[in-house]
Motif scaffolding. Structure first.
Motif, PDB file in Angstrom:
ATOM      1  N   ALA A  77     -18.208  -5.682 -19.802  1.00 16.71           N
ATOM      2  CA  ALA A  77     -18.180  -6.728 -20.823  1.00 16.71           C
ATOM      3  C   ALA A  77     -17.807  -8.092 -20.247  1.00 16.71           C
ATOM      4  N   ASP A  78     -17.010  -8.087 -19.174  1.00 19.87           N
ATOM      5  CA  ASP A  78     -16.535  -9.346 -18.612  1.00 19.87           C
ATOM      6  C   ASP A  78     -16.096  -9.118 -17.167  1.00 19.87           C
ATOM      7  N   PRO A  79     -15.733 -10.179 -16.426  1.00 17.96           N
ATOM      8  CA  PRO A  79     -15.300 -10.017 -15.033  1.00 17.96           C
ATOM      9  C   PRO A  79     -14.092  -9.096 -14.869  1.00 17.96           C
ATOM     10  N   ALA A  80     -13.188  -9.084 -15.846  1.00 13.35           N
ATOM     11  CA  ALA A  80     -11.998  -8.226 -15.731  1.00 13.35           C
ATOM     12  C   ALA A  80     -12.392  -6.755 -15.733  1.00 13.35           C
ATOM     13  N   GLU A  81     -13.321  -6.391 -16.613  1.00 12.38           N
ATOM     14  CA  GLU A  81     -13.790  -5.006 -16.644  1.00 12.38           C
ATOM     15  C   GLU A  81     -14.567  -4.669 -15.372  1.00 12.38           C
ATOM     16  N   SER A  82     -15.280  -5.647 -14.864  1.00 10.21           N
ATOM     17  CA  SER A  82     -15.993  -5.456 -13.598  1.00 10.21           C
ATOM     18  C   SER A  82     -15.010  -5.177 -12.465  1.00 10.21           C
ATOM     19  N   GLU A  83     -13.915  -5.934 -12.433  1.00  6.47           N
ATOM     20  CA  GLU A  83     -12.911  -5.738 -11.386  1.00  6.47           C
ATOM     21  C   GLU A  83     -12.299  -4.347 -11.473  1.00  6.47           C
ATOM     22  N   MET A  84     -12.132  -3.822 -12.668  1.00  4.15           N
ATOM     23  CA  MET A  84     -11.582  -2.483 -12.817  1.00  4.15           C
ATOM     24  C   MET A  84     -12.514  -1.446 -12.176  1.00  4.15           C
ATOM     25  N   LEU A  85     -13.816  -1.602 -12.401  1.00  3.84           N
ATOM     26  CA  LEU A  85     -14.774  -0.679 -11.798  1.00  3.84           C
ATOM     27  C   LEU A  85     -14.768  -0.788 -10.268  1.00  3.84           C
ATOM     28  N   LEU A  86     -14.668  -2.005  -9.764  1.00  5.46           N
ATOM     29  CA  LEU A  86     -14.632  -2.192  -8.312  1.00  5.46           C
ATOM     30  C   LEU A  86     -13.343  -1.618  -7.726  1.00  5.46           C
ATOM     31  N   GLU A  87     -12.245  -1.754  -8.457  1.00  4.28           N
ATOM     32  CA  GLU A  87     -10.986  -1.185  -7.986  1.00  4.28           C
ATOM     33  C   GLU A  87     -11.089   0.332  -7.905  1.00  4.28           C
ATOM     34  N   ALA A  88     -11.783   0.941  -8.854  1.00  2.58           N
ATOM     35  CA  ALA A  88     -11.986   2.391  -8.802  1.00  2.58           C
ATOM     36  C   ALA A  88     -12.734   2.779  -7.536  1.00  2.58           C
ATOM     37  N   ARG A  89     -13.747   2.009  -7.189  1.00  2.00           N
ATOM     38  CA  ARG A  89     -14.496   2.303  -5.952  1.00  2.00           C
ATOM     39  C   ARG A  89     -13.625   2.091  -4.728  1.00  2.00           C
ATOM     40  N   ARG A  90     -12.819   1.043  -4.717  1.00  2.00           N
ATOM     41  CA  ARG A  90     -11.958   0.796  -3.549  1.00  2.00           C
ATOM     42  C   ARG A  90     -10.908   1.900  -3.380  1.00  2.00           C
ATOM     43  N   LEU A  91     -10.536   2.541  -4.469  1.00  2.00           N
ATOM     44  CA  LEU A  91      -9.516   3.590  -4.403  1.00  2.00           C
ATOM     45  C   LEU A  91     -10.089   4.942  -3.969  1.00  2.00           C
ATOM     46  N   ALA A  92     -11.401   5.037  -3.833  1.00  2.00           N
ATOM     47  CA  ALA A  92     -12.035   6.344  -3.641  1.00  2.00           C
ATOM     48  C   ALA A  92     -11.495   7.100  -2.443  1.00  2.00           C
ATOM     49  N   LEU A  93     -11.413   6.468  -1.281  1.00  2.00           N
ATOM     50  CA  LEU A  93     -10.976   7.177  -0.083  1.00  2.00           C
ATOM     51  C   LEU A  93      -9.518   7.613  -0.206  1.00  2.00           C
ATOM     52  N   ARG A  94      -8.670   6.732  -0.733  1.00  2.00           N
ATOM     53  CA  ARG A  94      -7.267   7.093  -0.910  1.00  2.00           C
ATOM     54  C   ARG A  94      -7.121   8.239  -1.904  1.00  2.00           C
ATOM     55  N   ALA A  95      -7.940   8.205  -2.946  1.00  2.00           N
ATOM     56  CA  ALA A  95      -7.848   9.247  -3.966  1.00  2.00           C
ATOM     57  C   ALA A  95      -8.244  10.604  -3.403  1.00  2.00           C
ATOM     58  N   LEU A  96      -9.270  10.636  -2.581  1.00  2.00           N
ATOM     59  CA  LEU A  96      -9.709  11.907  -2.000  1.00  2.00           C
ATOM     60  C   LEU A  96      -8.669  12.472  -1.026  1.00  2.00           C
ATOM     61  N   GLU A  97      -7.857  11.593  -0.448  1.00  2.00           N
ATOM     62  CA  GLU A  97      -6.776  12.069   0.416  1.00  2.00           C
ATOM     63  C   GLU A  97      -5.787  12.929  -0.360  1.00  2.00           C
ATOM     64  N   GLY A  98      -5.724  12.735  -1.680  1.00  2.00           N
ATOM     65  CA  GLY A  98      -4.804  13.509  -2.491  1.00  2.00           C
ATOM     66  C   GLY A  98      -5.330  14.865  -2.906  1.00  2.00           C
ATOM     67  N   VAL A  99      -6.615  15.145  -2.620  1.00  2.00           N
ATOM     68  CA  VAL A  99      -7.195  16.442  -2.985  1.00  2.00           C
ATOM     69  C   VAL A  99      -6.610  17.560  -2.129  1.00  2.00           C
ATOM     70  N   ARG A 100      -6.510  17.318  -0.837  1.00  2.00           N
ATOM     71  CA  ARG A 100      -5.852  18.234   0.100  1.00  2.00           C
ATOM     72  C   ARG A 100      -4.931  17.382   0.963  1.00  2.00           C
ATOM     73  N   SER A 101      -4.261  17.985   1.918  1.00  2.00           N
ATOM     74  CA  SER A 101      -3.270  17.235   2.680  1.00  2.00           C
ATOM     75  C   SER A 101      -3.869  16.404   3.803  1.00  2.00           C
ATOM     76  N   ALA A 102      -5.170  16.540   4.068  1.00  2.00           N
ATOM     77  CA  ALA A 102      -5.808  15.744   5.114  1.00  2.00           C
ATOM     78  C   ALA A 102      -7.281  15.552   4.781  1.00  2.00           C
ATOM     79  N   THR A 103      -7.875  14.539   5.386  1.00  2.00           N
ATOM     80  CA  THR A 103      -9.299  14.286   5.200  1.00  2.00           C
ATOM     81  C   THR A 103      -9.939  13.909   6.529  1.00  2.00           C
ATOM     82  N   MET A 104     -11.243  14.180   6.618  1.00  2.00           N
ATOM     83  CA  MET A 104     -12.085  13.628   7.676  1.00  2.00           C
ATOM     84  C   MET A 104     -13.154  12.806   6.974  1.00  2.00           C
ATOM     85  N   ILE A 105     -13.246  11.547   7.310  1.00  2.00           N
ATOM     86  CA  ILE A 105     -14.150  10.651   6.606  1.00  2.00           C
ATOM     87  C   ILE A 105     -15.358  10.361   7.477  1.00  2.00           C
ATOM     88  N   ASP A 106     -16.498  10.865   7.057  1.00  2.00           N
ATOM     89  CA  ASP A 106     -17.726  10.623   7.799  1.00  2.00           C
ATOM     90  C   ASP A 106     -18.284   9.254   7.436  1.00  2.00           C
TER      91      ASP A 106
END
Length: 455
Positions: free
Chosen positions: A308-337
């Motif tokens: 709807a606006d830039p603020a909502e856009s930033e929320m979606l982008l923040e979700a994408r930026r958090l992706a790698l950190r979030a996946l680190e919480g699935v198990r105790s380690a990650t390998m990122i290809d």
């Protein structure tokens, strides 16, 4: 070692030479899994070019390897220490030397953090586009060393396209100046590009002249849900073939969406197989989003929701930026290809990765810079489980093999380091590998700079 420390301290302030094993251990490695790290003889933190030259002259005289480091946010082991080396941290060389609005350049030291530079140039109405997910901690020197990318690469390109000139301390301590500070320049071989992506194996970057752009309008983002990789991949192809120039075109699979929700409670849709984010920073982004929404619907999107606006856009982008950190919480380690494939093969890459995950009974989440085909399959595993660790490593290698089979490359932006040495040789072939080793020998005949990396 006593002689090494004595000579280092002869040209550096006392606080710039660290030898306490508990302290130096903190500088031993970056964020990559399955990459061995040794115990360094010392960590040095110079503040001037002359101090870096002193370190390299000392290392050459005593034949001691040197491992240059930035923010240690890398994902390939390129910054890992080797036994008995000097770790050369550029973190304290963190000055923005000049921002020139007329020439649209920034001149910086290597320890400047990406986000700090981005905010500083924004204050002058300018824009430094490369924006890795780790932009709040990664440094410009590290970005140059790995050839880093980011979310906005599809429109603005990667780090290499913004490095105009470099000052580099060579292995023997000499200072080399490459490139230019002018808008144009084609004098001689392009040594600047040679250093970008060299992972500290050819020299130590101590100053960089970076190109800037006028700051674009705030972007608006659209989120489109898809029932599978084929439909999402088709949408990406339709968008790019249609002549659109999104500022970003990002994808997250269901595993990634669930991980982000678990960490940040963002309410992202977890029933969809793939979520595509398309952002535009054009003068009329709403019109662009409308056109892209139609293409996504034609490709099979089950729901398309413009922000709807830039603020909502930033929320979606923040979700994408958090992706790698979030996946680190699935198990105790990650390998990122970090496999990049032609855009038309994106769906095949995603489906192939899902099959590899099922084969090895592993959780593998995928986020991607879909607009340029750069996928980041994240293998989640427990390093304390020997069998699961073995399966994780096997799946990682199979993902890289799949990428090459689809006509891609083993790394789009994270670099080679230790993790992908074997795979670099496969991608380059014997002739390419021979020539690259020859370049390394020319710049570093004693093999002191970041040994054991790349080749």
């Amino acid at each position: 070692m006593d002689r090494l420390i004595e000579k280092l301290r002869g040209g550096l302030p006392p606080e710039a030479v660290l030898t306490d094993p508990d302290v130096t251990a903190a500088y031993a490695h970056d964020h990559a899994s399955f990459c061995p790290a040794g115990a360094s003889a010392a960590v040095v933190l110079p503040r001037t070019v002359e101090q870096v030259q002193h370190v390299m002259r000392t290392a050459t005289e005593l034949r001691v390897p040197v491992v240059p480091q930035g923010g240690r946010s890398g994902l390939s082991g390129a910054a890992n220490a080797s036994d008995g080396c000097v770790v050369l941290s550029l973190a304290r060389m963190d000055r923005i030397l000049e921002i020139d609005p007329v020439e649209r350049t920034a001149t910086v030291e290597p320890g400047v953090v990406n986000a700090v530079l981005s905010r500083a140039v924004q204050e002058k109405g300018l824009y430094y586009p490369p924006d890795p997910s780790s932009w709040e901690m990664c440094t410009i020197g590290g970005n140059i060393g790995t050839g880093a990318g980011g979310l906005c690469c599809v429109k603005y390109g990667v780090t290499a396209e913004y490095v105009l000139g470099l000052d580099v301390v060579l292995a023997d301590g000499r200072l080399l100046r490459t490139g230019r500070s002018t808008a144009k320049g084609v004098a001689g071989y392009d040594l600047t590009r040679l250093f970008v992506g060299s992972e500290g194996s050819l020299g130590v970057v101590v100053r960089a002249v970076l190109a800037l752009r006028p700051h674009p309008p705030r972007q608006l983002v659209l989120a489109a849900e898809f029932p599978g990789a084929a439909a999402a991949g088709d949408a990406v192809c339709r968008i790019m073939a249609g002549g659109h120039t999104p500022a970003l075109l990002e994808l997250m699979d269901r595993t990634t969406l669930r991980a982000v929700n678990a960490m940040a409670r963002m309410g992202l849709p977890e029933s969809t197989e793939a979520l595509l984010l398309a952002g535009f920073d054009t003068p009329d982004p709403a019109a662009d989003l409308t056109a892209v929404a139609e293409l996504c619907t034609a490709a099979g999107a089950t729901e398309v929701v413009p922000a709807a606006d830039p603020a909502e856009s930033e929320m979606l982008l923040e979700a994408r930026r958090l992706a790698l950190r979030a996946l680190e919480g699935v198990r105790s380690a990650t390998m990122i290809d970090d496999v990049c494939v032609p855009r038309g093969k994106l769906a095949a890459m995603l489906d192939g990765t899902a099959a590899i995950a099922e084969k090895h009974d592993l959780v593998i989440g995928v986020c991607a810079h879909a607009g340029d085909g750069n996928t980041h399959p994240v293998v989640c595993f427990d390093p304390a489980d020997e069998d699961e660790s073995r399966r994780a490593r096997a799946s990682f290698d199979e993902i890289m093999a799949l990428g090459l089979e689809l006509g891609g490359t083993i790394t789009g932006e994270h670099g080679v380091g230790i993790l992908k040495k074997e795979w670099l040789a496969r991608e380059l072939g014997p002739v390419g590998l021979e020539l690259q080793r020859g370049i390394k020998e020319l710049f570093d005949p004693l093999g002191l700079l970041n040994p054991g990396k790349l080749f």
